[in-house]
Design an enzyme around this catalytic site. Structure first.
Site, mmCIF file in Angstrom:
data_model
loop_
_atom_site.group_PDB
_atom_site.id
_atom_site.type_symbol
_atom_site.label_atom_id
_atom_site.label_comp_id
_atom_site.label_asym_id
_atom_site.label_seq_id
_atom_site.Cartn_x
_atom_site.Cartn_y
_atom_site.Cartn_z
ATOM 1 N N CYS A 103 5.174 2.734 7.690
ATOM 2 C CA CYS A 103 6.518 2.766 7.100
ATOM 3 C C CYS A 103 7.306 3.968 7.614
ATOM 4 O O CYS A 103 8.515 3.871 7.870
ATOM 5 C CB CYS A 103 6.440 2.839 5.578
HETATM 6 C C1 BEZ Z 1 1.697 1.923 6.206
HETATM 7 O O1 BEZ Z 1 2.911 2.035 6.173
HETATM 8 O O2 BEZ Z 1 1.018 2.503 7.035
HETATM 9 C C2 BEZ Z 1 1.014 1.013 5.220
HETATM 10 C C3 BEZ Z 1 1.582 0.795 3.976
HETATM 11 C C4 BEZ Z 1 0.924 -0.020 3.065
HETATM 12 C C5 BEZ Z 1 -0.278 -0.603 3.417
HETATM 13 C C6 BEZ Z 1 -0.812 -0.402 4.676
HETATM 14 C C7 BEZ Z 1 -0.163 0.405 5.593
#
Ligand code: BEZ
Length: 211
Positions: free
Chosen positions: A45
């Site tokens: 994210c």
């Molecule tokens: C991420 O942004 O890395 C992420 C967010 C939620 C679950 C898995 C990865």
């Protein structure tokens, strides 16, 4: 209920990192890109929101406003933006909606309980000036999106809303386009004076008309 192409994008009011907004007022009469992410302070994210910030000017050139949403609260978003700016070498200025009560997430069906009961998936909605939904995308949490693809789709949507054409696989702005099936072959020279090719009766191409 899930939203489908051609449906009216629901309006909402929300608190964001750029202040309180009414979604329709924020969009005005331009295009909109609403995208959700699962969670603040997570790696994929962080790269995604940074990338959208780097591309914001390219969306603006296409008269498109961008805004992000997740179920995290405003304080969390504001603190996280500092990390995004630091690590992705940018300065996030588009709004990130705080949606702890899941109002927007529910309205846009961004929580897919069999993927996660608590967090939004990676959804994208492109909304036209008529407030209709023109594109939906859903990606899993583990896969960061290709935001250049959204710019490519905007180019296609904006072109095809003006001309009787469609765009082929992997098309990029400036490449040949497909003449609409509603155009009779004898009408092509008048409507597409830059030339055309008839590859099959149903597959006719022309240089991009607005270039
Ligand atoms: C991420 O942004 O890395 C992420 C967010 C939620 C679950 C898995 C990865």
């Amino acid at each position: 209920m899930s939203l489908r192409l051609g449906d009216t994008a629901p309006n909402f009011q929300a608190s964001t990192t750029a202040g309180d907004i009414d979604f329709y007022e924020f969009l005005g009469d331009g295009w909109g890109v609403l995208f959700s992410h699962p969670s603040d302070f997570t790696p994929v994210c962080t790269t995604e929101l940074g990338r959208m910030s780097q591309l914001q000017k390219d969306f603006e050139k296409r008269n498109a406003k961008i805004l992000a949403v997740s179920v995290d609260p405003l304080d969390s978003h504001k603190n996280w933006v500092k990390d995004i700016n630091e690590t992705q070498n940018t300065n996030v200025s588009y709004p990130i909606i705080a949606d702890p009560d899941r109002k927007v997430a529910s309205l846009y069906d961004m929580i897919h309980p069999n993927a996660s009961t608590t967090h939004t998936v990676r959804s994208v909605f492109i909304i036209g000036p008529d407030k209709k939904i023109k594109l939906t995308l859903t990606y899993p949490a583990s896969t960061g999106r290709n935001f250049q693809e959204l710019l490519r789709v905007l180019d296609s949507l904006q072109l095809t809303s003006e001309y009787s054409v469609s765009t082929p696989a992997d098309w990029q702005d400036g490449e040949d386009v497909i003449i609409g099936g509603n155009i009779k072959t004898e009408e092509i020279p008048d409507k597409f004076p830059k030339g055309h090719k008839i590859i099959k009766p149903y597959l006719r191409t022309t240089p991009q008309p607005n270039k």
